[in-house]
Design a protein around this motif. Structure first.
Motif, PDB file in Angstrom:
ATOM      1  N   GLN A 237      -0.630 -15.742 -62.520  1.00 50.01           N
ATOM      2  CA  GLN A 237       0.670 -16.292 -62.878  1.00 50.01           C
ATOM      3  C   GLN A 237       0.570 -16.889 -64.275  1.00 50.01           C
ATOM      4  O   GLN A 237       0.021 -17.965 -64.470  1.00 50.01           O
ATOM      5  N   ASP A 238       1.086 -16.172 -65.248  1.00 52.43           N
ATOM      6  CA  ASP A 238       1.041 -16.624 -66.638  1.00 52.43           C
ATOM      7  C   ASP A 238       2.144 -17.631 -66.900  1.00 52.43           C
ATOM      8  O   ASP A 238       3.051 -17.826 -66.078  1.00 52.43           O
ATOM      9  N   SER A 239       2.072 -18.267 -68.057  1.00 52.00           N
ATOM     10  CA  SER A 239       3.096 -19.234 -68.448  1.00 52.00           C
ATOM     11  C   SER A 239       3.662 -18.856 -69.803  1.00 52.00           C
ATOM     12  O   SER A 239       3.024 -18.163 -70.600  1.00 52.00           O
ATOM     13  N   MET A 240       4.879 -19.326 -70.075  1.00 51.40           N
ATOM     14  CA  MET A 240       5.533 -19.072 -71.350  1.00 51.40           C
ATOM     15  C   MET A 240       6.175 -20.367 -71.837  1.00 51.40           C
ATOM     16  O   MET A 240       6.450 -21.273 -71.049  1.00 51.40           O
ATOM     17  N   ALA A 241       6.384 -20.450 -73.137  1.00 51.15           N
ATOM     18  CA  ALA A 241       6.955 -21.657 -73.731  1.00 51.15           C
ATOM     19  C   ALA A 241       8.473 -21.621 -73.637  1.00 51.15           C
ATOM     20  O   ALA A 241       9.113 -20.668 -74.090  1.00 51.15           O
ATOM     21  N   ILE A 242       9.059 -22.657 -73.030  1.00 49.76           N
ATOM     22  CA  ILE A 242      10.507 -22.816 -72.956  1.00 49.76           C
ATOM     23  C   ILE A 242      10.827 -24.254 -73.362  1.00 49.76           C
ATOM     24  O   ILE A 242      10.346 -25.204 -72.740  1.00 49.76           O
ATOM     25  N   ALA A 243      11.609 -24.392 -74.429  1.00 52.53           N
ATOM     26  CA  ALA A 243      11.993 -25.711 -74.946  1.00 52.53           C
ATOM     27  C   ALA A 243      10.771 -26.578 -75.215  1.00 52.53           C
ATOM     28  O   ALA A 243      10.759 -27.774 -74.921  1.00 52.53           O
ATOM     29  N   GLY A 244       9.732 -25.949 -75.754  1.00 50.10           N
ATOM     30  CA  GLY A 244       8.541 -26.693 -76.132  1.00 50.10           C
ATOM     31  C   GLY A 244       7.588 -27.004 -75.000  1.00 50.10           C
ATOM     32  O   GLY A 244       6.560 -27.671 -75.216  1.00 50.10           O
ATOM     33  N   LYS A 245       7.884 -26.522 -73.790  1.00 50.99           N
ATOM     34  CA  LYS A 245       7.017 -26.766 -72.639  1.00 50.99           C
ATOM     35  C   LYS A 245       6.508 -25.446 -72.075  1.00 50.99           C
ATOM     36  O   LYS A 245       7.204 -24.430 -72.121  1.00 50.99           O
ATOM     37  N   GLN A 246       5.285 -25.479 -71.556  1.00 44.66           N
ATOM     38  CA  GLN A 246       4.737 -24.306 -70.890  1.00 44.66           C
ATOM     39  C   GLN A 246       5.233 -24.264 -69.445  1.00 44.66           C
ATOM     40  O   GLN A 246       5.025 -25.208 -68.672  1.00 44.66           O
ATOM     41  N   VAL A 247       5.903 -23.172 -69.107  1.00 42.15           N
ATOM     42  CA  VAL A 247       6.486 -23.016 -67.773  1.00 42.15           C
ATOM     43  C   VAL A 247       5.912 -21.769 -67.120  1.00 42.15           C
ATOM     44  O   VAL A 247       5.836 -20.710 -67.757  1.00 42.15           O
ATOM     45  N   LEU A 248       5.515 -21.879 -65.860  1.00 35.67           N
ATOM     46  CA  LEU A 248       4.994 -20.716 -65.144  1.00 35.67           C
ATOM     47  C   LEU A 248       6.089 -19.680 -64.949  1.00 35.67           C
ATOM     48  O   LEU A 248       7.216 -20.024 -64.574  1.00 35.67           O
TER      49      LEU A 248
END
Length: 210
Positions: free
Chosen positions: A55-66
């Protein structure tokens, strides 16, 4: 591994029936059923257990989200792929994935050197609106998308908003081929659903330009 699994170059005994799905500014084709039922069932079971899901994560609004699904990237050496800030290094082909690749190349008459596997565990797993238009895919990429497991709705939305959303319920053992200018003009997604649904594996075969 189940000794009855067929690791020959192709999994089908006869050419599956192809259906064209008419859309503007692109090309969609569907094959269903694609494989002999017992082979499709076996593939789903094997891939669930043997692929290196993460389960990778991506940056959304400056936060890392799974991301709301599991995924794995396989392919030829050098077929690195990046999307939404996620950089994927290819794992070596498994016997099952290589057999599927050979089968899809024979059916579609298109070359593939990589595959993004997505595992949707239940209705809470999804993928948001996007295009498969990263530079490494080249101009007008061909994407072969094989569905295994639970039926989920696949939606396409034209960028100019002048066409109705295309909604396809993709069942187990269905192959959807997106080609032509589809990735230029259409977004696609797998939305979340409140329905009680079981797991689904989606294999999207691509050709990475080196």
């Amino acid at each position: 591994m189940d000794s009855s699994f067929n690791h020959e170059a192709s999994l089908f005994d006869s050419q599956p029936v192809k259906s064209d799905i008419p859309i503007e500014d692109g090309s969609l084709c569907l094959w269903h059923p694609l494989l002999p039922p017992e082979q499709a069932d076996m593939l789903f079971t094997q891939l669930t257990k043997t692929l290196q899901w993460q389960q990778d994560s991506m940056a959304i609004a400056g936060k890392q989200v799974l991301i709301p699904r599991l995924q794995a990237w396989y392919g030829d050496a050098g077929s690195q792929y990046s999307y939404s800030g996620i950089a994927l290094e290819p794992l070596p082909w498994t016997a099952e994935l290589l057999t599927i690749k050979n089968t899809l190349e024979a059916i579609t008459q298109q070359p593939f050197n990589s595959v993004l596997a997505n595992y949707y565990r239940d209705g809470n797993d999804s993928v948001a609106w996007h295009q498969d238009n990263e530079p490494e895919l080249g101009h007008n990429p061909v994407i072969a998308s094989l569905s295994l497991g639970e039926t989920r709705q696949f939606q396409l939305r034209h960028l100019n908003g002048n066409y109705p959303t295309v909604k396809l319920n993709l069942p187990h053992n269905a192959l959807l081929l997106m080609s032509g200018s589809t990735q230029q003009y259409w977004l696609h997604q797998i939305p979340k659903t409140k329905k009680v649904v079981g797991p689904r594996i989606n294999l999207t075969f691509r050709f990475i330009k080196h």
